[in-house]
Design a protein around this motif. Structure first.
Motif, PDB file in Angstrom:
ATOM      1  N   ILE A  18       0.845  -1.203   0.000  1.00 25.65           N
ATOM      2  CA  ILE A  18       0.000   0.000   0.000  1.00 25.65           C
ATOM      3  C   ILE A  18       0.882   1.256   0.000  1.00 25.65           C
ATOM      4  N   ARG A  31       2.528  13.730   0.596  1.00 22.16           N
ATOM      5  CA  ARG A  31       1.875  12.428   0.594  1.00 22.16           C
ATOM      6  C   ARG A  31       2.903  11.322   0.402  1.00 22.16           C
TER       7      ARG A  31
ATOM      8  N   ILE B  14      -6.178  -1.671  10.146  1.00 20.15           N
ATOM      9  CA  ILE B  14      -4.865  -1.119   9.813  1.00 20.15           C
ATOM     10  C   ILE B  14      -4.777  -0.877   8.304  1.00 20.15           C
ATOM     11  N   LEU B  15      -5.173  -1.908   7.530  1.00 18.69           N
ATOM     12  CA  LEU B  15      -5.058  -1.791   6.074  1.00 18.69           C
ATOM     13  C   LEU B  15      -6.003  -0.719   5.538  1.00 18.69           C
ATOM     14  N   ALA B  18      -4.532   2.669   6.333  1.00 16.67           N
ATOM     15  CA  ALA B  18      -3.361   2.935   5.490  1.00 16.67           C
ATOM     16  C   ALA B  18      -3.798   3.311   4.081  1.00 16.67           C
ATOM     17  N   LEU B  19      -4.795   2.604   3.536  1.00 13.75           N
ATOM     18  CA  LEU B  19      -5.300   2.916   2.195  1.00 13.75           C
ATOM     19  C   LEU B  19      -5.879   4.322   2.151  1.00 13.75           C
ATOM     20  N   ALA B  21      -5.109   6.747   4.055  1.00 14.17           N
ATOM     21  CA  ALA B  21      -4.050   7.747   4.244  1.00 14.17           C
ATOM     22  C   ALA B  21      -3.260   7.977   2.960  1.00 14.17           C
ATOM     23  N   VAL B  22      -3.010   6.919   2.177  1.00 15.90           N
ATOM     24  CA  VAL B  22      -2.171   7.125   0.988  1.00 15.90           C
ATOM     25  C   VAL B  22      -2.982   7.475  -0.257  1.00 15.90           C
ATOM     26  N   GLY B  24      -6.445   8.986  -0.310  1.00 10.63           N
ATOM     27  CA  GLY B  24      -7.504   9.993  -0.240  1.00 10.63           C
ATOM     28  C   GLY B  24      -7.120  11.283  -0.953  1.00 10.63           C
ATOM     29  N   ARG B  25      -8.115  12.106  -1.299  1.00 16.87           N
ATOM     30  CA  ARG B  25      -7.846  13.344  -2.033  1.00 16.87           C
ATOM     31  C   ARG B  25      -7.286  14.422  -1.114  1.00 16.87           C
ATOM     32  N   ASP B  26      -7.951  14.603   0.025  1.00 17.51           N
ATOM     33  CA  ASP B  26      -7.667  15.743   0.893  1.00 17.51           C
ATOM     34  C   ASP B  26      -6.436  15.472   1.772  1.00 17.51           C
ATOM     35  N   PRO B  27      -5.405  16.316   1.694  1.00 17.78           N
ATOM     36  CA  PRO B  27      -4.196  16.049   2.496  1.00 17.78           C
ATOM     37  C   PRO B  27      -4.453  16.055   3.993  1.00 17.78           C
ATOM     38  N   ALA B  30      -5.901  12.829   4.935  1.00 17.15           N
ATOM     39  CA  ALA B  30      -4.883  11.784   4.835  1.00 17.15           C
ATOM     40  C   ALA B  30      -4.041  11.727   6.109  1.00 17.15           C
ATOM     41  N   PHE B  34      -3.626   8.861   8.897  1.00 15.44           N
ATOM     42  CA  PHE B  34      -2.310   8.345   9.250  1.00 15.44           C
ATOM     43  C   PHE B  34      -2.142   8.255  10.767  1.00 15.44           C
ATOM     44  N   TYR B  37      -4.100   5.366  11.901  1.00 12.34           N
ATOM     45  CA  TYR B  37      -3.311   4.189  11.504  1.00 12.34           C
ATOM     46  C   TYR B  37      -2.214   3.897  12.540  1.00 12.34           C
TER      47      TYR B  37
END
Lengths: 103, 309
Positions: A18, A31, B14-15, B18-19, B21-22, B24-27, B30, B34, B37
């Protein structure tokens, strides 16, 4: 029955994937730092789970100590990377590398 | 059985985090994912019987990294002039394939690892002479002291790198930006209420670290968080980066560690701790390291000086 160590080891492997996907596919530098941290914690999880496969003996203390060291070093790298990104955005006006920003 | 169900649910959480966080559109969202997570990962460490790692992950991985990234999101939103570019679909598919392949390979390697040997037995046999009943602290400060010494120097090097990025006019000033909080607001109140509790927890973690889970890194991180909270709430101003007292605090840990190591070299071997003094030496090194770790981590998260002194 599948043991805790196996489950978390495989979870760590999935996290590396991921994180790698986010690192490559997202142009935003911040990011990418976040994705780098996901890759790192995935590797720590694989390492820690490998040290716990003999559950009767408990968690192996040596991987634990190395992982703590790794977590602190990852934070140092993250902080330095964030400072570099802020300096880059201040100088260039965008939060991606030049080739990703469409220049 | 219920343990396995818990593990499966936790791995899924967790997964999922994590998905999010890496990808998504909006920082901002994210970074929030995180942090969530990080808390899930800390729980996973508890399930793996690694309380020391769980403490470090919760305090550093979720806590300080989260504060650092949140601060960066806010700063970048003010600085950036162009909108982020749209992503092309082709490279993303390729990236997904490569990432999936890496996961499969790592999973296969994990499942085919040779039978566990581990170093429990070696650590256990030498624990009595190590000066710490907490096996992880014994490994960090005694058996693998080299790693920890170099790690404390890496921290220092990273901070020097961060400071080197300060604008010329701001050099020697206070790190970060001036904090303004609303009087009577939540942050101002927390800035008063939490630091005394955090101070006690941080010092306790270091003190207890030779017998129970804890240690210089976990305790130092909690102390760094206390300092950050007090600074963000405007209770204290960060010291000028040119202040001699601050410089002393930053190098105290590595210096004491190195001095102990060199003294041991005079007695025979670099970084060797004589068993009869090991406990006192570990406690002394940890106390000095805690001061340096707390100061370094807090200053790393605040960032380089931004305003002219």
């Amino acid at each position: 029955m599948i043991g805790s160590a196996t489950l978390y080891g495989l979870c760590g492997a999935a996290l590396v994937g991921i994180g790698l996907y986010g690192f490559v596919s997202h142009p935003g530098l911040l990011r990418r730092v976040l994705a780098f941290n996901v890759i790192g914690s995935g590797i720590f999880l694989i390492f820690g789970a490998a040290g716990y496969r003999d559950a009767d003996a408990g968690a192996d203390p040596v991987p634990q100590a190395l992982i703590i060291t790794g977590i602190v070093v990852a934070l140092s790298l993250t902080a330095l990377a964030v400072a570099l990104i802020v300096a880059h955005v201040r100088a260039s006006g965008h939060g991606e590398l030049p080739e990703d920003a469409g220049e | 059985m219920s343990g396995t169900v818990f593990d499966i649910v936790l791995c899924a959480l967790i997964l999922g985090a994590a998905l999010a966080a890496v990808s998504g559109r909006d920082p901002f969202a994210a970074v929030v994912f995180f942090v969530v997570y990080g808390v899930f990962i800390a729980t996973a460490w508890l399930r793996l019987d690694a309380v020391n790692v769980a403490l470090a992950e919760a305090a550093i991985g979720a806590g300080l990294t989260g504060v650092l990234l949140l601060g960066a999101v806010g700063r970048l939103a003010r600085l950036r002039e162009t909108a982020p570019p749209a992503r092309a679909a082709g490279p993303r598919l390729l990236a997904a394939l490569a990432a999936g392949g890496t996961t499969l390979l790592l999973g296969w390697v994990f499942l085919t690892l040779p039978e566990p040997a581990g170093l429990h037995a070696e650590v256990g046999a030498n624990l009595a002479a190590a000066g710490s009943e907490n096996a992880v602290t014994a490994v960090l400060l005694n058996f693998r002291a080299w790693d920890t010494l170099l790690e404390s120097i890496v921290l220092l090097a990273a901070l020097i790198g961060i400071w080197a990025l300060s604008p010329d006019a701001a050099w020697g000033g206070r790190p970060g930006m001036t904090q303004r909080t609303r009087a009577g607001g939540v942050l101002a109140q927390f800035g008063r209420v939490l630091p005394p509790i955090g101070l006690m927890v941080g010092v306790y973690l270091v003190w207890a670290g030779t017998k129970q889970p804890g240690g210089a890194f976990q305790g130092g991180t909690v102390l760094a968080a206390v300092a950050l909270l007090a600074m963000m709430a405007g209770r204290i101003a960060p010291p000028r980066v040119s202040a001699p007292g601050l410089r002393l605090a930053l190098i105290l840990g590595p210096a004491v560690f190195l001095a102990v190591g060199l003294a041991a070299l005079a007695a025979g071997r670099f970084l060797w701790l004589p068993p009869e003094h090991a406990y006192a030496l570990i406690l002394g090194i940890e106390a000095a390291l805690t001061v340096s770790i707390a100061a370094t981590l807090a200053l790393m998260v605040i960032g380089p000086p931004q305003e002219a002194p």
